[in-house]
Design a protein around this motif. Structure first.
Motif, PDB file in Angstrom:
ATOM      1  N   ILE A   1       1.026  -1.121  -0.113  1.00 12.96           N
ATOM      2  CA  ILE A   1       0.380  -0.136  -0.448  1.00 12.96           C
ATOM      3  C   ILE A   1       1.289   1.369   0.327  1.00 12.96           C
ATOM      4  O   ILE A   1       0.433   2.005  -0.947  1.00 12.96           O
ATOM      5  N   TYR A   2       2.410   1.646   0.840  1.00  9.87           N
ATOM      6  CA  TYR A   2       2.772   2.208   1.040  1.00  9.87           C
ATOM      7  C   TYR A   2       3.543   3.219  -0.545  1.00  9.87           C
ATOM      8  O   TYR A   2       2.952   4.111  -1.549  1.00  9.87           O
ATOM      9  N   ILE A   3       3.642   1.276  -1.142  1.00 10.68           N
ATOM     10  CA  ILE A   3       4.601   1.703  -2.412  1.00 10.68           C
ATOM     11  C   ILE A   3       3.750   2.237  -3.581  1.00 10.68           C
ATOM     12  O   ILE A   3       3.480   3.056  -4.575  1.00 10.68           O
ATOM     13  N   THR A   4       2.087   1.637  -3.568  1.00 13.80           N
ATOM     14  CA  THR A   4       1.106   2.242  -4.769  1.00 13.80           C
ATOM     15  C   THR A   4       0.658   3.401  -4.115  1.00 13.80           C
ATOM     16  O   THR A   4       0.715   4.243  -5.314  1.00 13.80           O
ATOM     17  N   ASP A   5       0.607   3.493  -2.863  1.00 14.35           N
ATOM     18  CA  ASP A   5       0.340   5.312  -2.992  1.00 14.35           C
ATOM     19  C   ASP A   5       1.178   6.496  -2.870  1.00 14.35           C
ATOM     20  O   ASP A   5       0.969   7.453  -3.647  1.00 14.35           O
ATOM     21  N   ASN A   6       2.783   6.025  -3.411  1.00 14.60           N
ATOM     22  CA  ASN A   6       3.892   6.895  -3.927  1.00 14.60           C
ATOM     23  C   ASN A   6       3.761   7.379  -5.321  1.00 14.60           C
ATOM     24  O   ASN A   6       4.298   7.914  -5.963  1.00 14.60           O
ATOM     25  N   ILE A   7       3.140   5.568  -5.172  1.00 13.06           N
ATOM     26  CA  ILE A   7       3.201   4.996  -7.410  1.00 13.06           C
ATOM     27  C   ILE A   7       1.919   6.911  -7.649  1.00 13.06           C
ATOM     28  O   ILE A   7       2.266   7.420  -8.062  1.00 13.06           O
ATOM     29  N   GLN A   8       1.073   6.516  -6.527  1.00 16.35           N
ATOM     30  CA  GLN A   8      -0.582   7.472  -7.094  1.00 16.35           C
ATOM     31  C   GLN A   8       0.543   9.099  -6.655  1.00 16.35           C
ATOM     32  O   GLN A   8       0.039  10.183  -7.611  1.00 16.35           O
ATOM     33  N   ALA A   9       0.876   9.651  -6.154  1.00 15.23           N
ATOM     34  CA  ALA A   9       2.090  10.534  -5.464  1.00 15.23           C
ATOM     35  C   ALA A   9       2.270  10.882  -6.870  1.00 15.23           C
ATOM     36  O   ALA A   9       1.965  11.964  -7.219  1.00 15.23           O
ATOM     37  N   GLN A  10       2.998  10.467  -7.502  1.00 22.47           N
ATOM     38  CA  GLN A  10       3.550  10.583  -8.938  1.00 22.47           C
ATOM     39  C   GLN A  10       2.533  10.587 -10.012  1.00 22.47           C
ATOM     40  O   GLN A  10       2.905  11.789 -10.528  1.00 22.47           O
ATOM     41  N   LYS A  11       1.598   9.823 -10.044  1.00 19.94           N
ATOM     42  CA  LYS A  11       0.224  10.535 -10.673  1.00 19.94           C
ATOM     43  C   LYS A  11       0.050  11.461 -10.661  1.00 19.94           C
ATOM     44  O   LYS A  11      -0.612  12.540 -11.842  1.00 19.94           O
ATOM     45  N   ILE A  12      -0.350  11.711  -9.564  1.00 19.69           N
ATOM     46  CA  ILE A  12      -0.871  13.227  -9.559  1.00 19.69           C
ATOM     47  C   ILE A  12      -0.157  14.343  -9.619  1.00 19.69           C
ATOM     48  O   ILE A  12      -0.263  15.306 -10.641  1.00 19.69           O
ATOM     49  N   LEU A  13       1.212  14.699  -9.760  1.00 15.27           N
ATOM     50  CA  LEU A  13       2.602  15.344 -10.070  1.00 15.27           C
ATOM     51  C   LEU A  13       2.620  15.235 -11.386  1.00 15.27           C
ATOM     52  O   LEU A  13       3.311  16.051 -11.630  1.00 15.27           O
ATOM     53  N   LEU A  14       2.476  14.455 -12.017  1.00 10.90           N
ATOM     54  CA  LEU A  14       2.069  14.326 -13.926  1.00 10.90           C
ATOM     55  C   LEU A  14       3.502  14.223 -13.873  1.00 10.90           C
ATOM     56  O   LEU A  14       4.087  14.466 -14.940  1.00 10.90           O
ATOM     57  N   GLN A  15       4.530  13.710 -12.830  1.00  8.31           N
ATOM     58  CA  GLN A  15       5.886  12.907 -13.403  1.00  8.31           C
ATOM     59  C   GLN A  15       6.291  12.487 -12.203  1.00  8.31           C
ATOM     60  O   GLN A  15       5.409  12.276 -11.173  1.00  8.31           O
ATOM     61  N   LEU A  16       7.216  11.938 -12.266  1.00  9.41           N
ATOM     62  CA  LEU A  16       8.349  10.647 -11.514  1.00  9.41           C
ATOM     63  C   LEU A  16       9.272  12.010 -10.953  1.00  9.41           C
ATOM     64  O   LEU A  16       9.997  12.944 -10.872  1.00  9.41           O
ATOM     65  N   GLU A  17       9.069  12.286  -9.237  1.00  8.45           N
ATOM     66  CA  GLU A  17      10.045  12.636  -8.793  1.00  8.45           C
ATOM     67  C   GLU A  17      10.704  11.779  -7.842  1.00  8.45           C
ATOM     68  O   GLU A  17      10.570  10.818  -7.739  1.00  8.45           O
ATOM     69  N   LYS A  18      11.813  12.157  -7.351  1.00 10.47           N
ATOM     70  CA  LYS A  18      13.037  11.551  -7.106  1.00 10.47           C
ATOM     71  C   LYS A  18      12.736  11.373  -5.538  1.00 10.47           C
ATOM     72  O   LYS A  18      12.816  10.519  -4.960  1.00 10.47           O
ATOM     73  N   GLU A  19      12.031  12.600  -4.951  1.00 10.17           N
ATOM     74  CA  GLU A  19      11.393  12.175  -3.072  1.00 10.17           C
ATOM     75  C   GLU A  19      10.565  10.592  -3.472  1.00 10.17           C
ATOM     76  O   GLU A  19      10.445  10.085  -2.446  1.00 10.17           O
ATOM     77  N   ASN A  20       9.566  11.252  -4.060  1.00  9.72           N
ATOM     78  CA  ASN A  20       8.565   9.815  -4.159  1.00  9.72           C
ATOM     79  C   ASN A  20       9.184   8.314  -5.082  1.00  9.72           C
ATOM     80  O   ASN A  20       9.434   7.035  -4.178  1.00  9.72           O
ATOM     81  N   LEU A  21      10.454   8.141  -6.016  1.00 12.45           N
ATOM     82  CA  LEU A  21      11.196   7.323  -5.994  1.00 12.45           C
ATOM     83  C   LEU A  21      12.117   6.916  -4.830  1.00 12.45           C
ATOM     84  O   LEU A  21      12.732   5.097  -4.701  1.00 12.45           O
ATOM     85  N   GLN A  22      12.605   7.530  -3.924  1.00 10.25           N
ATOM     86  CA  GLN A  22      13.293   7.335  -2.826  1.00 10.25           C
ATOM     87  C   GLN A  22      12.345   6.931  -2.004  1.00 10.25           C
ATOM     88  O   GLN A  22      13.260   5.469  -1.323  1.00 10.25           O
ATOM     89  N   LYS A  23      11.825   7.346  -1.674  1.00 11.29           N
ATOM     90  CA  LYS A  23      10.737   6.452  -0.419  1.00 11.29           C
ATOM     91  C   LYS A  23      10.577   5.306  -0.903  1.00 11.29           C
ATOM     92  O   LYS A  23      10.460   4.464   0.103  1.00 11.29           O
ATOM     93  N   ILE A  24       9.642   4.864  -2.065  1.00 13.27           N
ATOM     94  CA  ILE A  24       9.980   3.788  -2.836  1.00 13.27           C
ATOM     95  C   ILE A  24      10.800   2.567  -2.523  1.00 13.27           C
ATOM     96  O   ILE A  24      10.889   1.457  -2.015  1.00 13.27           O
ATOM     97  N   SER A  25      12.610   2.731  -3.047  1.00 13.00           N
ATOM     98  CA  SER A  25      13.600   1.855  -2.696  1.00 13.00           C
ATOM     99  C   SER A  25      13.930   2.231  -1.458  1.00 13.00           C
ATOM    100  O   SER A  25      13.909   0.653  -0.681  1.00 13.00           O
ATOM    101  N   SER A  26      13.473   2.672  -0.700  1.00 13.68           N
ATOM    102  CA  SER A  26      13.684   2.525   1.272  1.00 13.68           C
ATOM    103  C   SER A  26      12.599   1.614   1.480  1.00 13.68           C
ATOM    104  O   SER A  26      13.402   0.393   2.391  1.00 13.68           O
ATOM    105  N   CYS A  27      11.480   1.676   0.994  1.00 15.39           N
ATOM    106  CA  CYS A  27      10.914   1.029   1.891  1.00 15.39           C
ATOM    107  C   CYS A  27      11.143  -0.630   0.661  1.00 15.39           C
ATOM    108  O   CYS A  27      10.948  -1.497   1.489  1.00 15.39           O
TER     109      CYS A  27
END
Length: 132
Positions: A76-102
Motif C-alpha cells: 500500500i505504501y509503494i502504491t500510494d507513492n506511485i499514485q502521488a507521482q501520477k498526481i504530479l504528472l511526473q516521476l519525483e526523486k522524493e517518491n522514488l527514494q521513499k519507494i526504494s527505502s521501502c
C-alpha cells in the motif's frame, strides 16, 4: 503493448527517463506493462490511465505482486507513492527514494527466505534499481 500503457509512457516520458514508476530501469519500452493501481483487475478494475502505472514486466511488476502477498502495508505504501507521482504528472526523486527505502526494508526482512515451493522470494534482479 496496450494503448493505455503507451499513453502512460508518453505522459510520464518514460522513454526518455529509462526507468519506471518504481525506479526500475528497462532496456526497451516493450519491457513495460500495465499494473492496476487503485482497483485491481480481479475486482473489475479498468485499464485506464487513472487506474494504472507502467512497470517493468521482468522486475518491478512481479516484485510488487510478491510484496503484496507478503507485506500488504508495504504494498500500500509503494502504491500510494506511485499514485502521488501520477498526481504530479511526473516521476519525483522524493517518491522514488521513499519507494526504494521501502523496498530495501522488505529485502532486509525477507532476504534468504523462500516460498513454499523453495524459490527465493527476493531475486537478485529485484534489487537493481536506479541510483538516486
Amino acid at each position: 503493448m496496450k494503448e493505455v500503457t503507451k499513453e502512460l509512457i508518453k505522459i510520464y516520458k518514460l522513454e526518455v527517463l529509462h526507468y519506471d514508476f518504481m525506479g526500475y530501469p528497462f532496456k526497451s519500452i516493450n519491457n513495460l506493462n500495465y499494473h492496476h493501481l487503485l482497483i485491481p483487475k480481479r475486482k473489475g478494475g479498468s485499464e485506464t490511465i487513472e487506474n494504472g502505472a507502467a512497470l517493468n514486466m521482468y522486475t518491478s511488476h512481479p516484485y510488487l505482486h510478491i510484496i503484496e502477498c507478503y507485506d500488504n502495508d508495504r504494498f500500500i505504501y509503494i502504491t500510494d507513492n506511485i499514485q502521488a507521482q501520477k498526481i504530479l504528472l511526473q516521476l519525483e526523486k522524493e517518491n522514488l527514494q521513499k519507494i526504494s527505502s521501502c523496498l530495501k526494508g522488505f529485502e532486509q526482512e525477507w532476504s534468504g527466505k523462500t516460498t513454499r515451493k523453495g524459490k527465493e522470494i527476493i531475486k537478485e534482479e529485484y534489487t537493481r534499481r536506479i541510483k538516486l
